[in-house]
Design an enzyme around this catalytic site. Structure first.
Site, short mmCIF file in Angstrom:
data_model
loop_
_atom_site.label_atom_id
_atom_site.label_comp_id
_atom_site.label_asym_id
_atom_site.label_seq_id
_atom_site.Cartn_x
_atom_site.Cartn_y
_atom_site.Cartn_z
N PHE A 73 -17.43 -1.88 15.46
CA PHE A 73 -16.74 -2.50 16.71
C PHE A 73 -16.81 -1.31 17.95
CE2 PHE A 73 -14.66 -5.02 13.90
CZ PHE A 73 -15.31 -6.44 13.90
N ARG A 115 -13.42 -4.26 19.91
CA ARG A 115 -12.44 -5.33 19.97
C ARG A 115 -11.74 -5.35 21.26
NH1 ARG A 115 -10.04 -4.23 14.08
NH2 ARG A 115 -11.37 -5.66 13.03
N GLY A 137 1.41 -7.35 -0.87
CA GLY A 137 1.38 -6.27 -2.08
C GLY A 137 1.05 -7.06 -3.61
N PHE A 172 0.71 -1.19 -0.01
CA PHE A 172 -0.08 -0.13 0.09
C PHE A 172 0.98 1.20 -0.19
CE2 PHE A 172 -2.13 2.94 3.53
CZ PHE A 172 -2.83 3.64 2.44
N ILE A 173 1.54 1.48 1.11
CA ILE A 173 2.37 2.73 1.32
C ILE A 173 3.61 2.78 -0.03
CG2 ILE A 173 3.62 4.37 2.63
CD1 ILE A 173 1.98 3.10 4.92
N ASN A 216 -2.91 6.21 11.50
CA ASN A 216 -3.62 5.38 10.52
C ASN A 216 -3.51 6.12 9.11
OD1 ASN A 216 -4.42 5.26 13.58
ND2 ASN A 216 -5.71 3.50 12.50
N TYR A 270 4.05 -7.46 17.44
CA TYR A 270 4.15 -6.21 16.36
C TYR A 270 4.99 -4.90 16.81
CZ TYR A 270 2.83 -3.19 12.87
OH TYR A 270 2.72 -1.93 11.96
N LEU A 290 5.27 -10.00 -2.42
CA LEU A 290 3.82 -10.18 -2.98
C LEU A 290 2.79 -10.92 -2.00
CD1 LEU A 290 4.29 -10.62 -6.80
CD2 LEU A 290 3.88 -8.55 -5.52
C1 UD2 Z 1 -3.86 0.49 13.85
C2 UD2 Z 1 -3.10 -0.32 12.77
C3 UD2 Z 1 -2.41 -1.32 13.60
C4 UD2 Z 1 -1.62 -0.82 14.79
C5 UD2 Z 1 -2.67 -0.10 15.79
C6 UD2 Z 1 -1.70 0.33 16.81
C7 UD2 Z 1 -3.95 -0.17 10.91
C8 UD2 Z 1 -4.66 -0.81 9.85
N1 UD2 Z 1 -3.79 -0.89 12.05
O1 UD2 Z 1 -5.04 -0.17 14.53
O2 UD2 Z 1 -1.52 -2.06 12.73
O3 UD2 Z 1 -0.67 0.01 14.44
O4 UD2 Z 1 -3.08 1.01 15.09
O5 UD2 Z 1 -2.55 1.31 17.76
O6 UD2 Z 1 -3.33 0.95 10.53
N2 UD2 Z 1 -13.24 -1.00 13.10
C9 UD2 Z 1 -14.20 -1.17 13.21
N3 UD2 Z 1 -14.88 -2.15 11.95
C10 UD2 Z 1 -13.96 -2.59 11.15
C11 UD2 Z 1 -12.52 -2.57 11.21
C12 UD2 Z 1 -12.03 -1.65 12.26
O7 UD2 Z 1 -15.26 -0.61 13.59
O8 UD2 Z 1 -14.03 -3.52 10.31
C13 UD2 Z 1 -12.65 -0.13 14.11
C14 UD2 Z 1 -11.44 -0.75 15.09
O9 UD2 Z 1 -12.08 -1.32 16.18
C15 UD2 Z 1 -10.69 0.62 15.62
C16 UD2 Z 1 -10.81 1.48 14.64
O10 UD2 Z 1 -11.98 1.12 13.40
O11 UD2 Z 1 -11.60 1.22 16.75
C17 UD2 Z 1 -9.48 1.54 13.68
O12 UD2 Z 1 -9.11 0.19 13.34
P1 UD2 Z 1 -8.03 -0.03 12.44
O13 UD2 Z 1 -7.91 -1.45 12.52
O14 UD2 Z 1 -8.14 0.57 11.06
O15 UD2 Z 1 -6.58 0.93 13.01
P2 UD2 Z 1 -6.30 0.53 14.76
O16 UD2 Z 1 -5.98 2.17 14.98
O17 UD2 Z 1 -7.15 -0.26 15.50
#
Ligand code: UD2
Length: 317
Positions: A211, A277, A36, A12-13, A174, A145, A33
């Site tokens: 969530f 979650r 990617g 992606f990035i 994000n 991670y 891949l």
């Molecule tokens: C991000 C990073 C993760 C880690 C984390 C550290 C991404 C994709 N993930 O997780 O790798 O670095 O930060 O804190 O960049 N959600 C929904 N429905 C969905 C998917 C997600 O409600 O189908 C919610 C999820 O529960 C969260 C929010 O959306 O509250 C953001 O989720 P995320 O997975 O995009 O990113 P994050 O910040 O949890």
């Protein structure tokens, strides 16, 4: 023309960065891949694609012996936190060992080298509640991670400080934008939402699972601004041995995000609410003043970034 190596350059990035750089430079991409895709790359004479993993010691050694790079952007990683929890040993090889090895190879073979930029993550801050996150805030990595990202980041900076490998690191908040892969439930929330909208547009059935209550917020940064940040960090003389937050410095709740996208598309997103979650962070956003000091100006609010992202998707169809 400068010579760049972008590991994870079909992801992606990485692919957004590679396509941007290849307009005026030579870019070698190493990507296995696993996440990617070749089609992410605007394959031109300026992109040299090598299918392989950064954990392949022979491959990487030969590459470093053979080529002189000016800049290395290390973006290859197992990006899924969930995968790191399930397979800590395998993810450690990619997210930590490979970085260590690349630093050694850079030290040994890259003599005219300008900068190694390592991509770390806001995950290193964990669940400690102080906001906004500053680079010197409490670090509380909670998953394999996050531990690997933090340890690798520290080695990168130490190689700059002790072994004269010019190096810097960034912590992504994000990131969203074109070419983000929505295939896993742990993919970035925006890519999952966009996938739903895409289906709805095509008159297919789709529902978004939210969530929690939707009041959780994140610092969503458009990939174009991430590229701006990566290039500034790579080229500034003030950034040697330093780590930088990359966000826009603003928190947006998921409910607000949904409203923004609904307005752009003119479609309502059907939502299924589920329990938050486990371990989900309520609020996260970056203090970006350190990066601003080297000239960073995020150009896209979430609404502007989403508009560009949607325009890209609509052009693609
Ligand atoms: C991000 C990073 C993760 C880690 C984390 C550290 C991404 C994709 N993930 O997780 O790798 O670095 O930060 O804190 O960049 N959600 C929904 N429905 C969905 C998917 C997600 O409600 O189908 C919610 C999820 O529960 C969260 C929010 O959306 O509250 C953001 O989720 P995320 O997975 O995009 O990113 P994050 O910040 O949890």
């Amino acid at each position: 023309m400068a010579n760049y190596l972008v590991t994870g350059g079909a992801g992606f990035i990485g692919s957004n960065l590679t396509n941007f750089l290849a307009k005026e430079n030579h870019v070698v991409v190493v990507d296995d891949l696993s996440m990617g895709k070749m089609e992410n790359l605007d394959l031109s004479a300026n992109i040299e694609f090598i299918k392989g993993s950064v954990i392949d010691v022979t491959l990487m050694r030969n590459l470093f012996k053979e080529k002189e790079f000016d800049y290395i952007f290390h973006l290859a990683a197992i990006a899924s936190v969930a995968d790191s929890v399930k397979n800590p040993v395998q993810t450690h090889q990619v997210n930590f060992d490979a970085v260590f090895h690349l630093l050694e190879l850079t030290k040994k073979y890259q003599k005219m080298f300008k900068r190694f930029v390592f991509s770390s993550s806001a995950a290193v801050y964990g669940d400690e509640g102080t906001l906004p996150k500053q680079e010197e805030s409490v670090i509380r990595p909670l998953t394999p991670y996050a531990i690997d990202k933090f340890a690798a980041e520290k080695f990168v900076l130490v190689y700059n400080n002790l072994y004269e490998v010019p190096a810097s690191a960034v912590r992504f908040f994000n990131v969203y934008g074109p070419k983000q892969n929505p295939s896993s439930p742990y993919s970035g929330v925006i890519s999952i939402m966009m996938d739903c909208f895409d289906k709805l547009k095509g008159n297919l059935d789709a529902k978004f699972t939210l969530f929690g209550d939707g009041q959780q917020s994140r610092d969503f940064v458009f990939v174009e601004d991430v590229i701006q940040a990566l290039l500034l960090v790579a080229k500034s003389s003030a950034t040697f041995g330093e780590v930088y937050n990359v966000g826009i410095g603003q928190a947006t709740t998921l409910l607000k995000l949904i409203r923004i996208i609904e307005n752009h598309f003119g479609i309502k997103l059907p939502i299924i609410y589920k329990e938050a979650r486990l371990g989900d962070i309520k609020e996260s956003f970056a203090d970006i003043s350190k990066l601003q000091e080297v000239g960073y100006k995020p150009k896209n609010t979430v609404s502007e970034g989403m508009k560009k992202y949607i325009e890209y998707l609509q052009k693609r169809v």
